[in-house]
Scaffold this motif. Structure first.
Motif, PDB file in Angstrom:
ATOM      1  N   LYS A  81       0.841  -1.205   0.000  1.00  0.00           N
ATOM      2  CA  LYS A  81       0.000   0.000   0.000  1.00  0.00           C
ATOM      3  C   LYS A  81       0.876   1.254   0.000  1.00  0.00           C
ATOM      4  O   LYS A  81       0.491   2.281   0.507  1.00  0.00           O
ATOM      5  CB  LYS A  81      -0.910   0.004   1.225  1.00  0.00           C
ATOM      6  N   THR A  82       2.077   1.134  -0.533  1.00  0.00           N
ATOM      7  CA  THR A  82       2.998   2.271  -0.516  1.00  0.00           C
ATOM      8  C   THR A  82       2.636   3.262  -1.616  1.00  0.00           C
ATOM      9  O   THR A  82       1.944   2.949  -2.574  1.00  0.00           O
ATOM     10  CB  THR A  82       4.448   1.804  -0.735  1.00  0.00           C
ATOM     11  N   ASP A  83       3.139   4.446  -1.463  1.00  0.00           N
ATOM     12  CA  ASP A  83       2.987   5.484  -2.476  1.00  0.00           C
ATOM     13  C   ASP A  83       3.950   5.172  -3.617  1.00  0.00           C
ATOM     14  O   ASP A  83       5.115   4.865  -3.380  1.00  0.00           O
ATOM     15  CB  ASP A  83       3.313   6.838  -1.844  1.00  0.00           C
ATOM     16  N   MET A  84       3.486   5.230  -4.837  1.00  0.00           N
ATOM     17  CA  MET A  84       4.324   4.845  -5.974  1.00  0.00           C
ATOM     18  C   MET A  84       4.924   6.051  -6.695  1.00  0.00           C
ATOM     19  O   MET A  84       5.237   5.966  -7.864  1.00  0.00           O
ATOM     20  CB  MET A  84       3.504   4.012  -6.956  1.00  0.00           C
ATOM     21  N   ARG A  85       5.076   7.155  -5.990  1.00  0.00           N
ATOM     22  CA  ARG A  85       5.681   8.324  -6.637  1.00  0.00           C
ATOM     23  C   ARG A  85       7.138   8.027  -6.978  1.00  0.00           C
ATOM     24  O   ARG A  85       7.796   7.220  -6.341  1.00  0.00           O
ATOM     25  CB  ARG A  85       5.587   9.540  -5.735  1.00  0.00           C
ATOM     26  N   LEU A  86       7.640   8.711  -7.967  1.00  0.00           N
ATOM     27  CA  LEU A  86       8.972   8.436  -8.504  1.00  0.00           C
ATOM     28  C   LEU A  86      10.080   8.680  -7.485  1.00  0.00           C
ATOM     29  O   LEU A  86      11.087   7.993  -7.490  1.00  0.00           O
ATOM     30  CB  LEU A  86       9.208   9.308  -9.744  1.00  0.00           C
ATOM     31  N   LYS A  87       9.889   9.622  -6.572  1.00  0.00           N
ATOM     32  CA  LYS A  87      10.966   9.989  -5.648  1.00  0.00           C
ATOM     33  C   LYS A  87      11.357   8.864  -4.701  1.00  0.00           C
ATOM     34  O   LYS A  87      12.413   8.895  -4.105  1.00  0.00           O
ATOM     35  CB  LYS A  87      10.588  11.244  -4.871  1.00  0.00           C
ATOM     36  N   GLU A  88      10.500   7.851  -4.545  1.00  0.00           N
ATOM     37  CA  GLU A  88      10.789   6.762  -3.617  1.00  0.00           C
ATOM     38  C   GLU A  88      11.655   5.662  -4.221  1.00  0.00           C
ATOM     39  O   GLU A  88      12.033   4.742  -3.538  1.00  0.00           O
ATOM     40  CB  GLU A  88       9.483   6.150  -3.132  1.00  0.00           C
ATOM     41  N   TYR A  89      11.929   5.736  -5.532  1.00  0.00           N
ATOM     42  CA  TYR A  89      12.623   4.652  -6.206  1.00  0.00           C
ATOM     43  C   TYR A  89      13.956   5.115  -6.769  1.00  0.00           C
ATOM     44  O   TYR A  89      14.204   6.303  -6.936  1.00  0.00           O
ATOM     45  CB  TYR A  89      11.752   4.073  -7.321  1.00  0.00           C
ATOM     46  N   ASN A  90      14.777   4.137  -7.085  1.00  0.00           N
ATOM     47  CA  ASN A  90      16.060   4.407  -7.706  1.00  0.00           C
ATOM     48  C   ASN A  90      15.819   4.945  -9.123  1.00  0.00           C
ATOM     49  O   ASN A  90      15.147   4.294  -9.917  1.00  0.00           O
ATOM     50  CB  ASN A  90      16.867   3.099  -7.747  1.00  0.00           C
ATOM     51  N   PRO A  91      16.349   6.109  -9.469  1.00  0.00           N
ATOM     52  CA  PRO A  91      16.082   6.668 -10.795  1.00  0.00           C
ATOM     53  C   PRO A  91      16.565   5.776 -11.941  1.00  0.00           C
ATOM     54  O   PRO A  91      15.976   5.785 -13.009  1.00  0.00           O
ATOM     55  CB  PRO A  91      16.850   7.985 -10.798  1.00  0.00           C
ATOM     56  N   SER A  92      17.614   5.000 -11.716  1.00  0.00           N
ATOM     57  CA  SER A  92      18.108   4.147 -12.801  1.00  0.00           C
ATOM     58  C   SER A  92      17.119   3.033 -13.137  1.00  0.00           C
ATOM     59  O   SER A  92      17.184   2.456 -14.214  1.00  0.00           O
ATOM     60  CB  SER A  92      19.462   3.549 -12.426  1.00  0.00           C
ATOM     61  N   GLU A  93      16.197   2.757 -12.209  1.00  0.00           N
ATOM     62  CA  GLU A  93      15.183   1.738 -12.474  1.00  0.00           C
ATOM     63  C   GLU A  93      14.226   2.189 -13.579  1.00  0.00           C
ATOM     64  O   GLU A  93      13.714   1.386 -14.333  1.00  0.00           O
ATOM     65  CB  GLU A  93      14.400   1.447 -11.196  1.00  0.00           C
ATOM     66  N   PHE A  94      14.009   3.485 -13.670  1.00  0.00           N
ATOM     67  CA  PHE A  94      13.074   4.020 -14.647  1.00  0.00           C
ATOM     68  C   PHE A  94      13.751   4.765 -15.785  1.00  0.00           C
ATOM     69  O   PHE A  94      13.079   5.440 -16.552  1.00  0.00           O
ATOM     70  CB  PHE A  94      12.073   4.944 -13.961  1.00  0.00           C
ATOM     71  N   ASN A  95      15.053   4.686 -15.890  1.00  0.00           N
ATOM     72  CA  ASN A  95      15.777   5.301 -17.001  1.00  0.00           C
ATOM     73  C   ASN A  95      16.518   4.200 -17.739  1.00  0.00           C
ATOM     74  O   ASN A  95      17.392   3.554 -17.180  1.00  0.00           O
ATOM     75  CB  ASN A  95      16.775   6.346 -16.493  1.00  0.00           C
ATOM     76  N   MET A  96      16.179   4.017 -18.987  1.00  0.00           N
ATOM     77  CA  MET A  96      16.769   2.933 -19.767  1.00  0.00           C
ATOM     78  C   MET A  96      17.472   3.519 -20.984  1.00  0.00           C
ATOM     79  O   MET A  96      16.933   4.376 -21.654  1.00  0.00           O
ATOM     80  CB  MET A  96      15.683   1.963 -20.204  1.00  0.00           C
ATOM     81  N   GLU A  97      18.660   3.025 -21.234  1.00  0.00           N
ATOM     82  CA  GLU A  97      19.456   3.485 -22.371  1.00  0.00           C
ATOM     83  C   GLU A  97      19.684   2.312 -23.316  1.00  0.00           C
ATOM     84  O   GLU A  97      20.088   1.235 -22.891  1.00  0.00           O
ATOM     85  CB  GLU A  97      20.797   4.029 -21.859  1.00  0.00           C
ATOM     86  N   PHE A  98      19.420   2.544 -24.600  1.00  0.00           N
ATOM     87  CA  PHE A  98      19.648   1.550 -25.636  1.00  0.00           C
ATOM     88  C   PHE A  98      20.740   2.056 -26.567  1.00  0.00           C
ATOM     89  O   PHE A  98      21.274   3.144 -26.367  1.00  0.00           O
ATOM     90  CB  PHE A  98      18.363   1.274 -26.414  1.00  0.00           C
ATOM     91  N   GLU A  99      21.047   1.286 -27.579  1.00  0.00           N
ATOM     92  CA  GLU A  99      22.128   1.649 -28.505  1.00  0.00           C
ATOM     93  C   GLU A  99      21.850   2.959 -29.233  1.00  0.00           C
ATOM     94  O   GLU A  99      22.745   3.771 -29.414  1.00  0.00           O
ATOM     95  CB  GLU A  99      22.311   0.522 -29.518  1.00  0.00           C
TER      96      GLU A  99
ATOM     97  N   GLY B 202      19.089   5.151 -28.482  1.00  0.00           N
ATOM     98  CA  GLY B 202      18.203   6.068 -27.766  1.00  0.00           C
ATOM     99  C   GLY B 202      17.853   5.516 -26.403  1.00  0.00           C
ATOM    100  O   GLY B 202      18.582   4.707 -25.840  1.00  0.00           O
ATOM    101  N   GLY B 203      16.713   5.951 -25.890  1.00  0.00           N
ATOM    102  CA  GLY B 203      16.287   5.465 -24.589  1.00  0.00           C
ATOM    103  C   GLY B 203      15.100   6.242 -24.072  1.00  0.00           C
ATOM    104  O   GLY B 203      14.465   7.008 -24.805  1.00  0.00           O
ATOM    105  N   TYR B 204      14.792   6.048 -22.785  1.00  0.00           N
ATOM    106  CA  TYR B 204      13.705   6.800 -22.162  1.00  0.00           C
ATOM    107  C   TYR B 204      14.071   7.160 -20.744  1.00  0.00           C
ATOM    108  O   TYR B 204      14.910   6.536 -20.111  1.00  0.00           O
ATOM    109  CB  TYR B 204      12.385   6.018 -22.194  1.00  0.00           C
TER     110      TYR B 204
END
Length: 160
Positions: free
Chosen positions: A75-93, A95-97
């Motif tokens: 039941k935790t808050d799922m806001r971005l600040k609670e997580y490791n930023p690298s978990e939501f930043n992906m780099e490909f050959e 480009g990325g997101y």
């Protein structure tokens, strides 16, 4: 037999030939320029679509993460600040997101967090509404696309 040439018309064929060559040359240059512009526009459009697909992949990553959190019963808050930023930043050959924000959706000062899902006067579950902003990019064309979407996530198993 002697052939007589008209002195007045002696350079007419050369002039017409040069004039036609100039016209066809200008038409060729215009065609090349038009073709080049179309190729450049297609190249830019393909990179814009690729960046958009990267951003969509980031949204799918957030959806998967939110579903996993809800299935575990957290039941935790799922806001971005609670997580490791690298978990939501992906780099490909090429480009990325980057997930820029995950926030509770607000409308007219009301937060849509733990909202009761009611059908025919009966509460069948709870849901949250999240506003997710993801930025997709390509390296080669330096194209950046930002997608903002609203996700409805059911926290409890819905009972029908």
């Amino acid at each position: 037999m002697k052939i007589m040439y008209n002195k007045r018309r002696s350079g007419f064929i050369a002039f017409v030939t040069l004039f036609l060559l100039a016209i066809f040359g200008l038409m060729g240059i215009a065609y090349w320029y038009s073709s080049r512009m179309n190729t450049d526009m297609l190249w830019v459009e393909s990179h814009r679509l690729r960046a958009r697909n990267f951003a969509q992949a980031g949204i799918e990553k957030v959806k998967i993460h939110m579903c996993n959190v809800c299935q575990r019963g957290e039941k935790t808050d799922m806001r971005l600040k609670e997580y490791n930023p690298s978990e939501f930043n992906m780099e490909f050959e090429d480009g990325g997101y980057r997930v820029k924000s995950i926030e509770i959706f607000e409308y007219d000062g009301q937060e849509y967090n733990n909202v009761k899902h009611v059908v025919k006067g009966r509460v069948i579950g709870e849901f949250d509404v999240w506003e997710v902003t993801v930025e997709g990019y390509t390296k080669k064309a330096k194209t950046v696309v930002e997608i903002k979407t609203i996700l409805r996530v059911y926290r409890d198993n819905v009972v029908y």
